[in-house]
Design a protein around this motif. Structure first.
Motif, PDB file in Angstrom:
ATOM      1  N   ASP A 199       0.870  -1.168   0.000  1.00 20.71           N
ATOM      2  CA  ASP A 199       0.000   0.000   0.000  1.00 20.71           C
ATOM      3  C   ASP A 199       0.909   1.221   0.000  1.00 20.71           C
ATOM      4  OD1 ASP A 199      -1.539   2.245   0.822  1.00 20.71           O
ATOM      5  OD2 ASP A 199      -3.029   0.923   1.724  1.00 20.71           O
ATOM      6  N   THR A 200       0.936   1.936  -1.104  1.00 19.40           N
ATOM      7  CA  THR A 200       1.883   3.050  -1.271  1.00 19.40           C
ATOM      8  C   THR A 200       1.741   4.090  -0.174  1.00 19.40           C
ATOM      9  OG1 THR A 200       1.728   2.711  -3.665  1.00 19.40           O
ATOM     10  CG2 THR A 200       2.727   4.762  -2.904  1.00 19.40           C
ATOM     11  N   MET A 201       0.508   4.480   0.134  1.00 21.01           N
ATOM     12  CA  MET A 201       0.288   5.526   1.131  1.00 21.01           C
ATOM     13  C   MET A 201       0.795   5.094   2.505  1.00 21.01           C
ATOM     14  SD  MET A 201      -3.292   7.241   2.403  1.00 21.01           S
ATOM     15  CE  MET A 201      -3.696   5.797   3.388  1.00 21.01           C
ATOM     16  N   ARG A 202       0.550   3.822   2.868  1.00 19.80           N
ATOM     17  CA  ARG A 202       0.971   3.348   4.182  1.00 19.80           C
ATOM     18  C   ARG A 202       2.490   3.235   4.280  1.00 19.80           C
ATOM     19  NH1 ARG A 202      -2.859   4.171   7.995  1.00 19.80           N
ATOM     20  NH2 ARG A 202      -4.887   3.364   7.347  1.00 19.80           N
ATOM     21  N   ILE A 203       3.149   2.766   3.229  1.00 23.40           N
ATOM     22  CA  ILE A 203       4.615   2.686   3.249  1.00 23.40           C
ATOM     23  C   ILE A 203       5.216   4.082   3.304  1.00 23.40           C
ATOM     24  CG2 ILE A 203       6.644   1.975   1.936  1.00 23.40           C
ATOM     25  CD1 ILE A 203       5.128  -0.297   3.322  1.00 23.40           C
ATOM     26  N   ARG A 204       4.592   5.036   2.616  1.00 20.65           N
ATOM     27  CA  ARG A 204       5.051   6.423   2.705  1.00 20.65           C
ATOM     28  C   ARG A 204       4.896   6.926   4.141  1.00 20.65           C
ATOM     29  NH1 ARG A 204       1.552   8.872  -0.593  1.00 20.65           N
ATOM     30  NH2 ARG A 204       2.671   8.167  -2.451  1.00 20.65           N
ATOM     31  N   GLN A 205       3.813   6.531   4.812  1.00 22.76           N
ATOM     32  CA  GLN A 205       3.596   6.914   6.210  1.00 22.76           C
ATOM     33  C   GLN A 205       4.676   6.327   7.109  1.00 22.76           C
ATOM     34  OE1 GLN A 205      -0.269   5.746   7.661  1.00 22.76           O
ATOM     35  NE2 GLN A 205       0.112   6.453   9.744  1.00 22.76           N
ATOM     36  N   VAL A 206       5.066   5.077   6.851  1.00 26.08           N
ATOM     37  CA  VAL A 206       6.125   4.428   7.621  1.00 26.08           C
ATOM     38  C   VAL A 206       7.444   5.178   7.455  1.00 26.08           C
ATOM     39  CG1 VAL A 206       7.582   2.371   7.715  1.00 26.08           C
ATOM     40  CG2 VAL A 206       5.100   2.132   7.678  1.00 26.08           C
ATOM     41  N   LEU A 207       7.819   5.455   6.219  1.00 26.55           N
ATOM     42  CA  LEU A 207       9.084   6.153   5.952  1.00 26.55           C
ATOM     43  C   LEU A 207       9.076   7.550   6.567  1.00 26.55           C
ATOM     44  CD1 LEU A 207       9.840   5.130   2.261  1.00 26.55           C
ATOM     45  CD2 LEU A 207      11.209   4.592   4.272  1.00 26.55           C
ATOM     46  N   LEU A 208       7.962   8.254   6.420  1.00 23.45           N
ATOM     47  CA  LEU A 208       7.880   9.605   6.984  1.00 23.45           C
ATOM     48  C   LEU A 208       8.040   9.573   8.496  1.00 23.45           C
ATOM     49  CD1 LEU A 208       7.371  12.597   6.494  1.00 23.45           C
ATOM     50  CD2 LEU A 208       4.916  12.146   6.678  1.00 23.45           C
ATOM     51  N   ALA A 209       7.428   8.571   9.160  1.00 16.29           N
ATOM     52  CA  ALA A 209       7.544   8.466  10.611  1.00 16.29           C
ATOM     53  C   ALA A 209       8.986   8.190  11.040  1.00 16.29           C
ATOM     54  CB  ALA A 209       6.621   7.364  11.131  1.00 16.29           C
ATOM     55  N   LEU A 210       9.662   7.287  10.342  1.00 14.94           N
ATOM     56  CA  LEU A 210      11.043   6.947  10.705  1.00 14.94           C
ATOM     57  C   LEU A 210      11.994   8.105  10.436  1.00 14.94           C
ATOM     58  CD1 LEU A 210      11.224   3.245   9.433  1.00 14.94           C
ATOM     59  CD2 LEU A 210      10.958   4.051  11.781  1.00 14.94           C
ATOM     60  N   VAL A 211      11.829   8.777   9.301  1.00 12.23           N
ATOM     61  CA  VAL A 211      12.703   9.921   8.985  1.00 12.23           C
ATOM     62  C   VAL A 211      12.439  11.070   9.961  1.00 12.23           C
ATOM     63  CG1 VAL A 211      13.250  11.676   7.256  1.00 12.23           C
ATOM     64  CG2 VAL A 211      12.976   9.292   6.569  1.00 12.23           C
ATOM     65  N   THR A 212      11.172  11.320  10.275  1.00 16.60           N
ATOM     66  CA  THR A 212      10.836  12.384  11.223  1.00 16.60           C
ATOM     67  C   THR A 212      11.403  12.073  12.607  1.00 16.60           C
ATOM     68  OG1 THR A 212       8.804  12.866  10.005  1.00 16.60           O
ATOM     69  CG2 THR A 212       8.939  13.666  12.261  1.00 16.60           C
ATOM     70  N   ASN A 213      11.344  10.803  12.980  1.00 17.98           N
ATOM     71  CA  ASN A 213      11.910  10.399  14.263  1.00 17.98           C
ATOM     72  C   ASN A 213      13.409  10.677  14.319  1.00 17.98           C
ATOM     73  OD1 ASN A 213      11.156   9.066  16.818  1.00 17.98           O
ATOM     74  ND2 ASN A 213      12.634   7.520  16.172  1.00 17.98           N
ATOM     75  N   ALA A 214      14.112  10.338  13.241  1.00 18.57           N
ATOM     76  CA  ALA A 214      15.551  10.612  13.173  1.00 18.57           C
ATOM     77  C   ALA A 214      15.829  12.108  13.164  1.00 18.57           C
ATOM     78  CB  ALA A 214      16.136   9.952  11.925  1.00 18.57           C
ATOM     79  N   ARG A 215      14.995  12.834  12.462  1.00 17.85           N
ATOM     80  CA  ARG A 215      15.177  14.295  12.382  1.00 17.85           C
ATOM     81  C   ARG A 215      15.037  14.954  13.749  1.00 17.85           C
ATOM     82  NH1 ARG A 215      10.938  18.194   9.109  1.00 17.85           N
ATOM     83  NH2 ARG A 215      11.860  20.215   9.688  1.00 17.85           N
ATOM     84  N   ARG A 216      14.138  14.449  14.556  1.00 20.28           N
ATOM     85  CA  ARG A 216      13.889  15.058  15.861  1.00 20.28           C
ATOM     86  C   ARG A 216      14.936  14.689  16.903  1.00 20.28           C
ATOM     87  NH1 ARG A 216       7.364  13.962  16.525  1.00 20.28           N
ATOM     88  NH2 ARG A 216       6.662  15.581  15.072  1.00 20.28           N
ATOM     89  N   TYR A 217      15.431  13.451  16.853  1.00 22.78           N
ATOM     90  CA  TYR A 217      16.205  12.944  17.989  1.00 22.78           C
ATOM     91  C   TYR A 217      17.618  12.483  17.666  1.00 22.78           C
ATOM     92  CZ  TYR A 217      11.442  12.986  19.674  1.00 22.78           C
ATOM     93  OH  TYR A 217      10.175  13.386  19.999  1.00 22.78           O
ATOM     94  N   ALA A 218      17.971  12.408  16.378  1.00 21.34           N
ATOM     95  CA  ALA A 218      19.334  12.007  16.031  1.00 21.34           C
ATOM     96  C   ALA A 218      20.233  13.245  15.955  1.00 21.34           C
ATOM     97  CB  ALA A 218      19.349  11.258  14.702  1.00 21.34           C
ATOM     98  N   ILE A 219      21.521  13.007  16.077  1.00 26.37           N
ATOM     99  CA  ILE A 219      22.462  14.102  15.913  1.00 26.37           C
ATOM    100  C   ILE A 219      22.501  14.508  14.444  1.00 26.37           C
ATOM    101  CG2 ILE A 219      23.857  13.370  17.880  1.00 26.37           C
ATOM    102  CD1 ILE A 219      25.805  12.097  15.921  1.00 26.37           C
ATOM    103  N   ARG A 220      22.901  15.744  14.186  1.00 25.01           N
ATOM    104  CA  ARG A 220      22.938  16.247  12.810  1.00 25.01           C
ATOM    105  C   ARG A 220      23.946  15.440  12.001  1.00 25.01           C
ATOM    106  NH1 ARG A 220      19.164  17.653  15.059  1.00 25.01           N
ATOM    107  NH2 ARG A 220      18.413  19.769  15.428  1.00 25.01           N
ATOM    108  N   GLY A 221      23.516  14.999  10.851  1.00 29.15           N
ATOM    109  CA  GLY A 221      24.385  14.178  10.018  1.00 29.15           C
ATOM    110  C   GLY A 221      23.590  13.530   8.898  1.00 29.15           C
ATOM    111  N   ILE A 222      23.953  12.318   8.557  1.00 27.27           N
ATOM    112  CA  ILE A 222      23.345  11.618   7.426  1.00 27.27           C
ATOM    113  C   ILE A 222      22.188  10.741   7.890  1.00 27.27           C
ATOM    114  CG2 ILE A 222      23.757   9.913   5.602  1.00 27.27           C
ATOM    115  CD1 ILE A 222      26.664  10.869   5.523  1.00 27.27           C
ATOM    116  N   ILE A 223      21.084  10.857   7.171  1.00 28.20           N
ATOM    117  CA  ILE A 223      19.979   9.906   7.299  1.00 28.20           C
ATOM    118  C   ILE A 223      19.931   9.119   5.996  1.00 28.20           C
ATOM    119  CG2 ILE A 223      17.496   9.589   7.578  1.00 28.20           C
ATOM    120  CD1 ILE A 223      17.400  12.217   9.090  1.00 28.20           C
ATOM    121  N   GLU A 224      20.098   7.815   6.117  1.00 28.29           N
ATOM    122  CA  GLU A 224      20.210   6.988   4.912  1.00 28.29           C
ATOM    123  C   GLU A 224      18.993   6.079   4.762  1.00 28.29           C
ATOM    124  OE1 GLU A 224      22.929   3.273   3.879  1.00 28.29           O
ATOM    125  OE2 GLU A 224      24.068   5.155   3.753  1.00 28.29           O
TER     126      GLU A 224
END
Length: 354
Positions: free
Chosen positions: A243-268
């Motif tokens: 389901d394209t929309m749901r997988i996009r939701q998964v990726l957005l949640a994981l990237v947003t989580n890294a953006r909020r709490y990871a140190i500045r650098g690379i998100i791969e």
């Protein structure tokens, strides 16, 4: 106790009847067999081969002894069988009355099926107790999560009515953010609940996942760059049913989580096929999840207590929503430290479409 009395009586009657029947069968079978042999023997002329009074006395004594033995054996067997069953019945009644801590005693483990029945009952009771505890925790946590934005909304709106706050654009925008927080919490709860009950609506179709990830990256790249992150993609050209929309939701949640709490650098974000399985990974450069909660990161309302990339500032449902969506696709998700010491979430989405 009615269970014990009824079964004890039935076992005693059945074993006694079998003992009497076996005694009669052995006695008369032996008597007739020897009668036939005696009849055809050369020394049988002039003798009486019917039962005598002494024979009946011997038969009665043997049957009486067999009945006593059958009664003793049946009582012992009934006790061994009925003790765990009586414990099971009492525990079931206690659970029916609301005592979820009730457990049955297996008794004699040599009765394999009975012991297995009791063990299965105890496992079911433990699971029921855990579910009740989880539900209580859920209700308390949901009430807590809803209370904060509702209190802010009520206070701000009441202040505007009383003239304490001016209903300017900044104040109204703050109220909209609180409404968005409530809407996100409700939608996350809906997603997790539907997925756990097997009713999450998915529109599965073959998707070239590489193109979808690149589109999402194009939307996020500028904001990530402004926050000091670099989004790096390593994508294979894979066609997979999702389901394209749901997988996009998964990726957005994981990237947003890294953006909020990871140190500045690379998100791969990487996409590959390994062992005939489609593997999607999202990794950052640290600090990763707290060691004390890494094993339960995907449980609802889990937050980090130290610095880490788990949502200690969110509602605690983000990763559980991700897990729910992945498992609704019949996939799997796991956490592991990344090569650079950060968090790495690996999602298996099944076989690619050939």
């Amino acid at each position: 106790m009615m269970l014990m009395k009824g079964l004890s009586r039935q076992i005693l009657f059945a074993m006694s009847s079998m003992a009497v029947a076996a005694g009669l069968l052995v006695f008369f079978g032996t008597y007739f067999a020897f009668s036939i042999l005696f009849y055809f023997s050369p020394w049988s002329e002039g003798t009486d081969n019917w039962l005598t009074g002494l024979d009946f006395i011997i038969l009665s004594i043997l049957i009486f002894i067999a009945l006593i033995g059958a009664a003793v054996a049946s009582i012992r067997l009934a006790r061994r069988i009925l003790e765990p069953l009586e414990s099971l019945a009492q525990s079931a009644r206690r659970i029916k009355d609301g005592d979820l801590s009730a457990r049955a005693v297996p008794g004699d483990h040599s009765l394999g099926e009975t012991a297995l029945l009791v063990e299965d009952f105890n496992a079911m009771a433990q699971r029921l107790q855990d579910m009740a505890a989880d539900m209580t925790l859920w209700n308390a946590t949901i009430a807590h999560e809803l209370r904060t934005p509702l209190t802010i909304l009520k206070g701000r709106l009441q202040g505007m009515i009383d003239g304490v706050f001016e209903p300017d654009e900044k104040s109204l925008y703050a109220l909209v953010l609180q409404v968005d927080s409530l809407a996100r919490l409700v939608e996350d709860l809906r997603t997790v609940t539907l997925a756990d009950s097997g009713h999450l609506d998915l529109r599965i179709q073959p998707v070239r996942l590489k193109d979808e990830i690149q589109r999402l990256a194009g939307v996020l790249e500028q904001e990530l760059k402004e926050d000091g992150f670099e989004l790096r993609l390593q994508l294979s050209d894979v066609l997979v049913s999702v389901d394209t929309m749901r997988i996009r939701q998964v990726l957005l949640a994981l990237v947003t989580n890294a953006r909020r709490y990871a140190i500045r650098g690379i998100i791969e974000i990487s996409l590959s096929v390994e062992n005939e399985m489609t593997i999607l990974r999202v990794a950052d450069e640290g600090p990763g999840l707290d060691s004390d909660i890494a094993s339960s990161a995907f449980e609802p309302f889990r937050r980090g207590t130290q610095s880490g990339s788990l949502e200690k500032g969110g509602n605690g449902l983000g990763l559980s929503v991700v897990r729910a969506i992945v498992e609704a696709h019949r996939g799997k998700i796991r956490y592991a430290p990344s090569d650079k010491g950060g968090a790495m979430f690996e999602i298996s989405l099944g076989r690619p479409v050939s």
